[in-house]
Design an enzyme around this catalytic site. Structure first.
Site, PDB file in Angstrom:
ATOM      1  N   GLU A 288      11.426  -2.528  11.664  1.00 56.39           N
ATOM      2  CA  GLU A 288      11.061  -1.434  10.754  1.00 56.39           C
ATOM      3  C   GLU A 288      10.088  -0.528  11.487  1.00 56.39           C
ATOM      4  O   GLU A 288       9.024  -0.982  11.907  1.00 56.39           O
ATOM      5  CB  GLU A 288      10.318  -2.034   9.551  1.00 56.39           C
ATOM      6  CG  GLU A 288      11.144  -2.199   8.332  1.00 56.39           C
ATOM      7  CD  GLU A 288      10.283  -2.553   7.114  1.00 56.39           C
ATOM      8  OE1 GLU A 288       9.455  -3.467   7.207  1.00 56.39           O
ATOM      9  OE2 GLU A 288      10.483  -1.902   6.090  1.00 56.39           O
TER      10      GLU A 288
ATOM     11  N   ARG B 210      10.191  10.982   3.702  1.00 61.50           N
ATOM     12  CA  ARG B 210       9.481  10.644   2.480  1.00 61.50           C
ATOM     13  C   ARG B 210       8.419   9.605   2.841  1.00 61.50           C
ATOM     14  O   ARG B 210       8.698   8.642   3.558  1.00 61.50           O
ATOM     15  CB  ARG B 210      10.500  10.053   1.487  1.00 61.50           C
ATOM     16  CG  ARG B 210       9.916   9.577   0.199  1.00 61.50           C
ATOM     17  CD  ARG B 210      11.073   9.283  -0.758  1.00 61.50           C
ATOM     18  NE  ARG B 210      10.629   8.686  -1.998  1.00 61.50           N
ATOM     19  CZ  ARG B 210      10.879   7.433  -2.346  1.00 61.50           C
ATOM     20  NH1 ARG B 210      11.582   6.645  -1.554  1.00 61.50           N
ATOM     21  NH2 ARG B 210      10.458   6.971  -3.491  1.00 61.50           N
TER      22      ARG B 210
ATOM     23  N   TRP C 283       0.806  -1.223   0.000  1.00 64.10           N
ATOM     24  CA  TRP C 283       0.000   0.000   0.000  1.00 64.10           C
ATOM     25  C   TRP C 283       0.834   1.266   0.000  1.00 64.10           C
ATOM     26  O   TRP C 283       0.331   2.346  -0.247  1.00 64.10           O
ATOM     27  CB  TRP C 283      -0.937   0.008   1.220  1.00 64.10           C
ATOM     28  CG  TRP C 283      -0.210  -0.305   2.496  1.00 64.10           C
ATOM     29  CD1 TRP C 283      -0.136  -1.532   3.103  1.00 64.10           C
ATOM     30  CD2 TRP C 283       0.578   0.575   3.291  1.00 64.10           C
ATOM     31  NE1 TRP C 283       0.662  -1.455   4.221  1.00 64.10           N
ATOM     32  CE2 TRP C 283       1.112  -0.166   4.359  1.00 64.10           C
ATOM     33  CE3 TRP C 283       0.893   1.934   3.215  1.00 64.10           C
ATOM     34  CZ2 TRP C 283       1.936   0.375   5.334  1.00 64.10           C
ATOM     35  CZ3 TRP C 283       1.720   2.498   4.180  1.00 64.10           C
ATOM     36  CH2 TRP C 283       2.238   1.714   5.230  1.00 64.10           C
ATOM     37  N   ASN C 284       2.146   1.157   0.320  1.00 65.39           N
ATOM     38  CA  ASN C 284       2.878   2.409   0.575  1.00 65.39           C
ATOM     39  C   ASN C 284       3.252   3.191  -0.684  1.00 65.39           C
ATOM     40  O   ASN C 284       3.356   4.412  -0.635  1.00 65.39           O
ATOM     41  CB  ASN C 284       4.093   2.170   1.489  1.00 65.39           C
ATOM     42  CG  ASN C 284       5.061   1.152   0.960  1.00 65.39           C
ATOM     43  OD1 ASN C 284       4.764   0.442   0.008  1.00 65.39           O
ATOM     44  ND2 ASN C 284       6.211   1.062   1.577  1.00 65.39           N
TER      45      ASN C 284
ATOM     46  N   SER D 296      16.041   5.736  -4.991  1.00 63.25           N
ATOM     47  CA  SER D 296      15.087   5.216  -5.974  1.00 63.25           C
ATOM     48  C   SER D 296      15.243   5.920  -7.312  1.00 63.25           C
ATOM     49  O   SER D 296      15.280   7.147  -7.379  1.00 63.25           O
ATOM     50  CB  SER D 296      13.658   5.432  -5.459  1.00 63.25           C
ATOM     51  OG  SER D 296      13.519   4.797  -4.223  1.00 63.25           O
TER      52      SER D 296
ATOM     53  N   CYS E 161      10.240   1.177   2.553  1.00 62.79           N
ATOM     54  CA  CYS E 161      11.207   0.129   2.892  1.00 62.79           C
ATOM     55  C   CYS E 161      12.615   0.707   2.921  1.00 62.79           C
ATOM     56  O   CYS E 161      13.498   0.167   3.565  1.00 62.79           O
ATOM     57  CB  CYS E 161      11.116  -0.992   1.874  1.00 62.79           C
ATOM     58  SG  CYS E 161      11.211  -0.374   0.198  1.00 62.79           S
TER      59      CYS E 161
ATOM     60  N   LYS F 124      -2.289  -8.085  -8.111  1.00 63.67           N
ATOM     61  CA  LYS F 124      -3.161  -7.947  -6.945  1.00 63.67           C
ATOM     62  C   LYS F 124      -2.622  -6.835  -6.051  1.00 63.67           C
ATOM     63  O   LYS F 124      -1.620  -7.001  -5.362  1.00 63.67           O
ATOM     64  CB  LYS F 124      -3.200  -9.264  -6.145  1.00 63.67           C
ATOM     65  CG  LYS F 124      -4.269  -9.267  -5.085  1.00 63.67           C
ATOM     66  CD  LYS F 124      -3.942 -10.087  -3.870  1.00 63.67           C
ATOM     67  CE  LYS F 124      -2.959  -9.444  -2.971  1.00 63.67           C
ATOM     68  NZ  LYS F 124      -3.328  -8.115  -2.433  1.00 63.67           N
TER      69      LYS F 124
ATOM     70  N   GLU G  82      10.893  -8.217  -2.976  1.00 63.47           N
ATOM     71  CA  GLU G  82      11.330  -6.902  -2.489  1.00 63.47           C
ATOM     72  C   GLU G  82      10.702  -6.731  -1.118  1.00 63.47           C
ATOM     73  O   GLU G  82       9.511  -6.431  -1.012  1.00 63.47           O
ATOM     74  CB  GLU G  82      10.837  -5.794  -3.435  1.00 63.47           C
ATOM     75  CG  GLU G  82      11.368  -5.899  -4.847  1.00 63.47           C
ATOM     76  CD  GLU G  82      12.815  -5.471  -4.969  1.00 63.47           C
ATOM     77  OE1 GLU G  82      13.394  -4.961  -3.983  1.00 63.47           O
ATOM     78  OE2 GLU G  82      13.376  -5.654  -6.051  1.00 63.47           O
TER      79      GLU G  82
HETATM   80  P1  NAD Z   1       2.257  -6.982   3.637  1.00 58.92           P
HETATM   81  O1  NAD Z   1       3.298  -7.996   3.403  1.00 58.92           O
HETATM   82  O2  NAD Z   1       1.311  -7.182   4.742  1.00 58.92           O
HETATM   83  O3  NAD Z   1       1.348  -6.788   2.342  1.00 58.92           O
HETATM   84  C1  NAD Z   1       1.881  -6.620   1.070  1.00 58.92           C
HETATM   85  C2  NAD Z   1       0.990  -7.313   0.063  1.00 58.92           C
HETATM   86  O4  NAD Z   1       0.921  -8.690   0.373  1.00 58.92           O
HETATM   87  C3  NAD Z   1      -0.449  -6.806   0.030  1.00 58.92           C
HETATM   88  O5  NAD Z   1      -0.878  -6.786  -1.310  1.00 58.92           O
HETATM   89  C4  NAD Z   1      -1.204  -7.875   0.798  1.00 58.92           C
HETATM   90  O6  NAD Z   1      -2.539  -8.007   0.376  1.00 58.92           O
HETATM   91  C5  NAD Z   1      -0.438  -9.114   0.418  1.00 58.92           C
HETATM   92  N1  NAD Z   1      -0.518 -10.213   1.378  1.00 58.92           N
HETATM   93  C6  NAD Z   1      -0.657 -10.146   2.730  1.00 58.92           C
HETATM   94  N2  NAD Z   1      -0.685 -11.386   3.244  1.00 58.92           N
HETATM   95  C7  NAD Z   1      -0.560 -12.247   2.207  1.00 58.92           C
HETATM   96  C8  NAD Z   1      -0.501 -13.676   2.107  1.00 58.92           C
HETATM   97  N3  NAD Z   1      -0.569 -14.466   3.183  1.00 58.92           N
HETATM   98  N4  NAD Z   1      -0.361 -14.218   0.878  1.00 58.92           N
HETATM   99  C9  NAD Z   1      -0.270 -13.427  -0.215  1.00 58.92           C
HETATM  100  N5  NAD Z   1      -0.321 -12.092  -0.181  1.00 58.92           N
HETATM  101  C10 NAD Z   1      -0.456 -11.507   1.017  1.00 58.92           C
HETATM  102  O7  NAD Z   1       3.068  -5.640   3.756  1.00 58.92           O
HETATM  103  P2  NAD Z   1       2.511  -4.194   3.995  1.00 58.92           P
HETATM  104  O8  NAD Z   1       2.485  -3.941   5.454  1.00 58.92           O
HETATM  105  O9  NAD Z   1       1.270  -3.951   3.230  1.00 58.92           O
HETATM  106  O10 NAD Z   1       3.646  -3.353   3.263  1.00 58.92           O
HETATM  107  C11 NAD Z   1       4.729  -2.825   3.911  1.00 58.92           C
HETATM  108  C12 NAD Z   1       5.951  -3.709   3.741  1.00 58.92           C
HETATM  109  O11 NAD Z   1       6.383  -3.686   2.395  1.00 58.92           O
HETATM  110  C13 NAD Z   1       7.109  -3.216   4.546  1.00 58.92           C
HETATM  111  O12 NAD Z   1       7.759  -4.273   5.186  1.00 58.92           O
HETATM  112  C14 NAD Z   1       8.019  -2.590   3.495  1.00 58.92           C
HETATM  113  O13 NAD Z   1       9.361  -2.523   3.862  1.00 58.92           O
HETATM  114  C15 NAD Z   1       7.775  -3.457   2.332  1.00 58.92           C
HETATM  115  N6  NAD Z   1       8.144  -2.771   1.102  1.00 58.92           N
HETATM  116  C16 NAD Z   1       9.263  -3.186   0.436  1.00 58.92           C
HETATM  117  C17 NAD Z   1       9.654  -2.548  -0.714  1.00 58.92           C
HETATM  118  C18 NAD Z   1      10.871  -3.028  -1.445  1.00 58.92           C
HETATM  119  O14 NAD Z   1      10.962  -2.782  -2.634  1.00 58.92           O
HETATM  120  N7  NAD Z   1      11.808  -3.733  -0.829  1.00 58.92           N
HETATM  121  C19 NAD Z   1       8.920  -1.485  -1.222  1.00 58.92           C
HETATM  122  C20 NAD Z   1       7.781  -1.064  -0.520  1.00 58.92           C
HETATM  123  C21 NAD Z   1       7.407  -1.747   0.647  1.00 58.92           C
END
Ligand code: NAD
Length: 488
Positions: free
Chosen positions: A390, A287, A159-160, A450, A293, A183, A259
């Site tokens: 984090e 930011r 979502w971020n 980025s 992340c 998705k 990622e």
């Molecule tokens: P999250 O892992 O809870 O959710 C991310 C996605 O995964 C969502 O689309 C969610 O619906 C899906 N999801 C959740 N549970 C799932 C499951 N059991 N099976 C399949 N899909 C599932 O993470 P979040 O809290 O929404 O996002 C923040 C995280 O994303 C942070 O840890 C951040 O560091 C990371 N992030 C990483 C990068 C990168 O490029 N390294 C970039 C942005 C965010």
């Protein structure tokens, strides 16, 4: 909501985008999307079931052979058109993003441009997919390599960065000739749905990209990943979910890009330009309200300059305006939800209980939305939970070090390895430290890494695979080697 906001949300398709058509979820189920700055609902979107997800996979699989066979220039021009449409609709997309995610409009505009840039870059890369031809060492045979699209790719985004994470995956996949089921995160589906209409307008053939919104990410993902027709999973999100998906992908030996989370050290040596470091710290920390992340999670500062750095940073942080992202003077929007507020609050209180002091901020403000004050804490222990997890919020935590070796040890003392920031005016020290850091990326005297033209990604628990740069397209290409009998 203001009239313009209602109109912007009303324009976005709320169904599932499957096979080039907008359809309702099986059974007509929907779920609600909320504005985190008011905690009130924005709209309802379709809630895909497993049956819907399989229909999206049918469409992506059905479209694959024809899309893979298109001339690279044809794919490039569609992707390029999508870039141009995104830029032309920047204001509209930025507003939708701010409404569903909370970030200030200026930052949302920045993300729209960043997102579009992945399409511009990969439109240029689509026509440069190469192979090799060389003489084998024995002189008898010839080695030919060629690259072919991986097949159907399933993309899961967080979502971020609701638009940029979608284009960062889709750009290279489409350029390579792969087809897509995307998705988006439940909290922020609208940017991806808006992107579906843009791709349609750009001339993308039906079925090449399919978008499903669902409140059951685990069930839908399991069903898709169990299907023989899927060949690739690209995930951006938490390390916790990434590990579950990597394990599941292992059962079918799917190709995987991960990622995941980060715990970025922001290292300031005593020979650094402190004002530059403070200015870049504001970017690296603030930011996206710290919900990135790549966000600086631990400020590791030489003890000789720690007070000056911390006070200057606290002064800058205390002058930020917290508010609804749609207001012109807002610098800091809300966090995404109550769980984010609870996590940040508990990390700050734990740090204080373990001896840290608050220089500015420190509290949540829940009068309207999920707001948290820009915060600086000093004297943090490297063992407290705020140093290990984090933060994903607007909290800068300062830990001091006494020499270079200690700085490197502290920086590497985490299971994560996404990005690090190094501030020094001594080039030899800079290079020495950069070589010793166990991360996929480093910012040298710079708080933002980025860039669509650069390979983004991590090591260790931050995942594997790279997005953007020359490397990004390789994630969607299979390599085939042909042994040629030269003498036949
Ligand atoms: P999250 O892992 O809870 O959710 C991310 C996605 O995964 C969502 O689309 C969610 O619906 C899906 N999801 C959740 N549970 C799932 C499951 N059991 N099976 C399949 N899909 C599932 O993470 P979040 O809290 O929404 O996002 C923040 C995280 O994303 C942070 O840890 C951040 O560091 C990371 N992030 C990483 C990068 C990168 O490029 N390294 C970039 C942005 C965010």
């Amino acid at each position: 909501m203001a009239l313009g906001e209602v109109e912007a949300v009303a324009k976005v398709g709320k169904g599932l985008f499957i096979g080039g058509k907008w359809v309702d979820a099986a059974g007509g189920k929907t779920f609600s999307v909320e504005d985190p700055s008011t905690r009130s609902p924005l709209c309802e979107v379709a809630d895909a079931t497993i049956e819907d997800a399989i229909a999206a996979l049918d469409a992506a699989h059905g479209a694959f052979e024809a899309w893979a066979a298109t001339p690279p220039r044809y794919r490039a021009e569609i992707i390029r058109r999508a870039y141009e449409i995104i830029m032309a609709r920047s204001e509209e997309l930025a507003l939708i993003m701010t409404l569903e995610m909370g970030k200030p409009l200026a930052e949302a505009r920045g993300e729209v441009a960043y997102a579009a840039d992945f399409f511009r870059w990969f439109a240029e890369e689509a026509v440069r997919i190469d192979g090799r031809f060389y003489v084998a060492p024995d002189g008898n045979s010839r080695v030919l390599t060629m690259k072919q699209p991986v097949g159907v790719a399933y993309m899961i985004t967080p979502w971020n960065f609701p638009l940029a994470m979608a284009t960062r995956k889709m750009g290279p996949a489409l350029a390579a000739g792969a087809t897509v089921v995307l998705k988006p995160a439940e909290q922020t589906p609208l940017c991806s749905l808006a992107l579906a209409s843009i791709l349609e307008e750009a001339g993308l053939p039906a079925g090449v990209v399919n978008i499903i919104t669902t409140s059951d990410p685990a069930g839908v993902s399991e069903a898709l990943m169990n299907d023989d027709r899927l060949r690739k999973v690209s995930f951006t999100g938490s390390t916790e979910v990434g590990k579950i998906l990597a394990e599941r992908a292992g059962r079918r030996l799917l190709r995987v890009s991960m990622e995941l989370g980060g715990n970025a050290p922001f290292i300031v040596f005593d020979d650094a330009d402190i004002d530059l470091a403070v200015g870049q710290a504001m970017i690296a920390k603030m930011r996206n309200m710290g919900e990135a992340c790549t966000s600086a999670n631990r400020f590791l500062v030489d003890s000789k300059i720690a007070s000056e750095f911390s006070e200057k940073l606290a002064d800058r942080m205390s002058h930020l305006n917290v508010g609804r992202g749609t207001e012109a003077d807002t610098n800091v929007g809300p966090l995404i939800d109550q769980a984010a507020i609870d996590k940040v609050t508990s990390l700050v209180s734990d740090a204080v209980a373990n001896g840290a002091a608050i220089l500015t901020g420190g509290r949540a403000n829940l009068d309207d939305g999920y707001f948290f004050e820009p915060t600086v804490i000093v004297g943090t222990s490297s063992n407290s939970s705020i140093s290990k997890n984090e933060i994903f919020g607007p909290v800068a935590s300062v830990v001091t070090f006494n020499d270079e070796a200690e700085a490197i040890d502290l920086a590497n003392g985490t299971e994560y390895g996404l990005v690090a920031y190094v501030f020094t005016n001594n080039l030899s020290r800079g290079l020495r430290v950069i070589e010793a850091l166990k991360t996929g990326m480093v910012g040298l005297n710079q708080g933002l890494v980025s860039n669509a033209a650069a390979p983004f990604g991590g090591v260790k628990d931050s995942g594997f695979g790279r997005e953007g740069g020359f490397e990004g397209i390789e994630e969607y290409l299979d390599l085939k080697y042909v042994a040629i009998n030269h003498r036949a």
